[in-house]
Design an enzyme around this catalytic site. Structure first.
Site, PDB file in Angstrom:
ATOM      1  N   HIS A 129      31.483 -36.977   7.941  1.00  0.00           N
ATOM      2  CA  HIS A 129      31.135 -36.272   6.696  1.00  0.00           C
ATOM      3  C   HIS A 129      31.406 -37.186   5.493  1.00  0.00           C
ATOM      4  O   HIS A 129      32.304 -36.931   4.684  1.00  0.00           O
ATOM      5  CB  HIS A 129      31.963 -34.991   6.617  1.00  0.00           C
ATOM      6  CG  HIS A 129      31.524 -33.999   5.603  1.00  0.00           C
ATOM      7  ND1 HIS A 129      31.184 -34.329   4.310  1.00  0.00           N
ATOM      8  CD2 HIS A 129      31.375 -32.644   5.693  1.00  0.00           C
ATOM      9  CE1 HIS A 129      30.867 -33.237   3.642  1.00  0.00           C
ATOM     10  NE2 HIS A 129      30.973 -32.184   4.461  1.00  0.00           N
ATOM     11  N   GLU A 141      25.801 -37.550   5.684  1.00  0.00           N
ATOM     12  CA  GLU A 141      26.665 -37.268   6.829  1.00  0.00           C
ATOM     13  C   GLU A 141      25.898 -37.525   8.123  1.00  0.00           C
ATOM     14  O   GLU A 141      25.021 -36.746   8.493  1.00  0.00           O
ATOM     15  CB  GLU A 141      27.141 -35.817   6.767  1.00  0.00           C
ATOM     16  CG  GLU A 141      27.716 -35.441   5.406  1.00  0.00           C
ATOM     17  CD  GLU A 141      27.797 -33.939   5.204  1.00  0.00           C
ATOM     18  OE1 GLU A 141      28.033 -33.221   6.189  1.00  0.00           O
ATOM     19  OE2 GLU A 141      27.616 -33.487   4.061  1.00  0.00           O
ATOM     20  N   ASP A 148      21.087 -29.494   0.008  1.00  0.00           N
ATOM     21  CA  ASP A 148      21.779 -29.280   1.279  1.00  0.00           C
ATOM     22  C   ASP A 148      20.717 -29.254   2.375  1.00  0.00           C
ATOM     23  O   ASP A 148      20.139 -28.210   2.675  1.00  0.00           O
ATOM     24  CB  ASP A 148      22.585 -27.978   1.256  1.00  0.00           C
ATOM     25  CG  ASP A 148      23.544 -27.864   2.435  1.00  0.00           C
ATOM     26  OD1 ASP A 148      23.480 -28.718   3.345  1.00  0.00           O
ATOM     27  OD2 ASP A 148      24.358 -26.938   2.445  1.00  0.00           O
ATOM     28  N   ARG A 200      40.162 -31.630  11.550  1.00  0.00           N
ATOM     29  CA  ARG A 200      40.326 -32.226  10.215  1.00  0.00           C
ATOM     30  C   ARG A 200      41.748 -32.083   9.687  1.00  0.00           C
ATOM     31  O   ARG A 200      42.200 -32.914   8.886  1.00  0.00           O
ATOM     32  CB  ARG A 200      39.368 -31.585   9.224  1.00  0.00           C
ATOM     33  CG  ARG A 200      37.902 -31.889   9.452  1.00  0.00           C
ATOM     34  CD  ARG A 200      37.065 -31.390   8.299  1.00  0.00           C
ATOM     35  NE  ARG A 200      37.297 -29.978   8.039  1.00  0.00           N
ATOM     36  CZ  ARG A 200      37.102 -29.382   6.867  1.00  0.00           C
ATOM     37  NH1 ARG A 200      36.720 -30.100   5.822  1.00  0.00           N
ATOM     38  NH2 ARG A 200      37.307 -28.087   6.723  1.00  0.00           N
ATOM     39  N   ARG A 255      39.553 -33.406  -0.246  1.00  0.00           N
ATOM     40  CA  ARG A 255      38.181 -33.452  -0.743  1.00  0.00           C
ATOM     41  C   ARG A 255      37.747 -34.895  -0.987  1.00  0.00           C
ATOM     42  O   ARG A 255      38.293 -35.590  -1.843  1.00  0.00           O
ATOM     43  CB  ARG A 255      38.051 -32.657  -2.042  1.00  0.00           C
ATOM     44  CG  ARG A 255      36.671 -32.722  -2.678  1.00  0.00           C
ATOM     45  CD  ARG A 255      35.631 -31.923  -1.920  1.00  0.00           C
ATOM     46  NE  ARG A 255      35.900 -30.494  -2.013  1.00  0.00           N
ATOM     47  CZ  ARG A 255      35.165 -29.568  -1.382  1.00  0.00           C
ATOM     48  NH1 ARG A 255      34.153 -29.939  -0.608  1.00  0.00           N
ATOM     49  NH2 ARG A 255      35.468 -28.284  -1.508  1.00  0.00           N
TER      50      ARG A 255
END
Length: 306
Positions: A172, A275, A216, A103, A66
């Site tokens: 990101h 991002e 968002d 990832r 994270r």
């Protein structure tokens, strides 16, 4: 300061289950995980961090960390929200990971180039050598990190297959801010955006973007230059992108923060994701036979005038 001390230093270390690389220059420190080629943290000496890393971050194999700068590829976010051309390339089951497939994979360290003014690290991932589950296509990724007085990152995608390759992607990036309630993002005035929290309605930005609740949004046709005004830490973080036409702005705020993994309940106050991406109508379609595409970002901070 002696010349020896000023020379950049790169150290390999193990943090829990992950192999990482710590980069030190005369002015800054950078931490990168080999899993996902993920930048974890970046801070200049005597300053607050620029890249945010969760204090509750878990360094476990097979799961993202994270914070930092995760690489989202060959799709961004929920695959079902991607254009059909991107969805059609995935042939896996119903359990589809968010933000793509690279990832949680180890990338190969291709090289370290140390110079007086800075240092570069290059990582590579080849889906022929490391097949991706449910995605039987041939592609080669190269991620280059260059640290001098600024931080420069670039992701290069190359189609090695005999058919076109449709991808969405994002760097990101989690940025550290002194107080999200006082921060704002400048440079988005007039941009169209998708309000994902209100049925994906199209809107248009007026002025700078401030934060007073969960955010968002997917901004479209964004300019190359954006900045994060961070008055709590008396600075402006400058962001200069290349090869991307979209930007996703995200902060979970209070309620969602309680549901996130590796995330303290109050961590929303000190972070903001900007991002840089190619998503929705801005996806990339790479022609067969080796067509390449690059997405990049340079970032640095400037002190606010008194």
């Amino acid at each position: 300061m002696s010349a020896a001390i000023q020379q950049p230093q790169v150290e390999r270390l193990e943090i829990d289950q992950l192999t990482c690389w710590r980069v030190r220059t005369a002015e800054a420190e950078l931490l990168v995980a080999q899993q996902g080629a993920q930048i974890l943290s970046y801070q200049r000496d005597g300053e607050q961090p620029l890249i945010w890393l969760s204090p509750q971050a878990a360094y476990q194999r097979g799961q993202g960390v994270r914070g930092g700068v995760p690489i989202c590829w060959p799709w961004f976010g929920d695959l079902r929200r991607n254009p059909q051309a991107v969805q059609a390339l995935y042939q896996g089951g119903s359990l589809v990971p968010s933000h793509g497939l690279v990832r949680d994979r180890d990338w190969q360290l291709l090289g370290i180039d140390s110079q007086d003014a800075g240092v570069s690290l290059s990582f590579g991932f080849n889906s022929l050598e490391q097949p991706l589950p449910g995605w039987p296509h041939a592609a080669e990724l190269t991620f280059t990190i260059r640290l001098d007085r600024r931080l420069h990152i670039e992701l290069n995608s190359r189609n090695l297959g005999a058919t076109p390759l449709a991808i969405s992607q994002a760097l990101h990036s989690y940025f550290a801010v002194g107080d999200i309630r006082k921060a704002r993002v400048e440079g988005l005035h007039g941009c169209r955006y998708i309000e994902t929290l209100e049925d994906w309605q199209p809107r248009q930005q007026g002025g700078a973007l401030g934060f007073a609740r969960e955010t968002d949004r997917i901004y479209l046709n964004t300019p190359a230059q954006l900045s994060i005004h961070d008055p709590a830490w008396r600075r402006r973080i400058q962001l200069h992108s290349s090869g991307s036409a979209s930007a996703v702005l995200w902060n979970p705020w209070i309620d969602k923060a309680r549901r996130l993994s590796q995330f303290a309940e109050d961590a929303w106050q000190g972070m903001l994701c900007v991002e840089h991406a190619n998503v929705l109508d801005d996806i990339c379609v790479l022609a067969a036979g080796g067509e390449q595409q690059q997405i990049g970002l340079s970032l640095w901070s400037e002190a606010l005038a008194d």
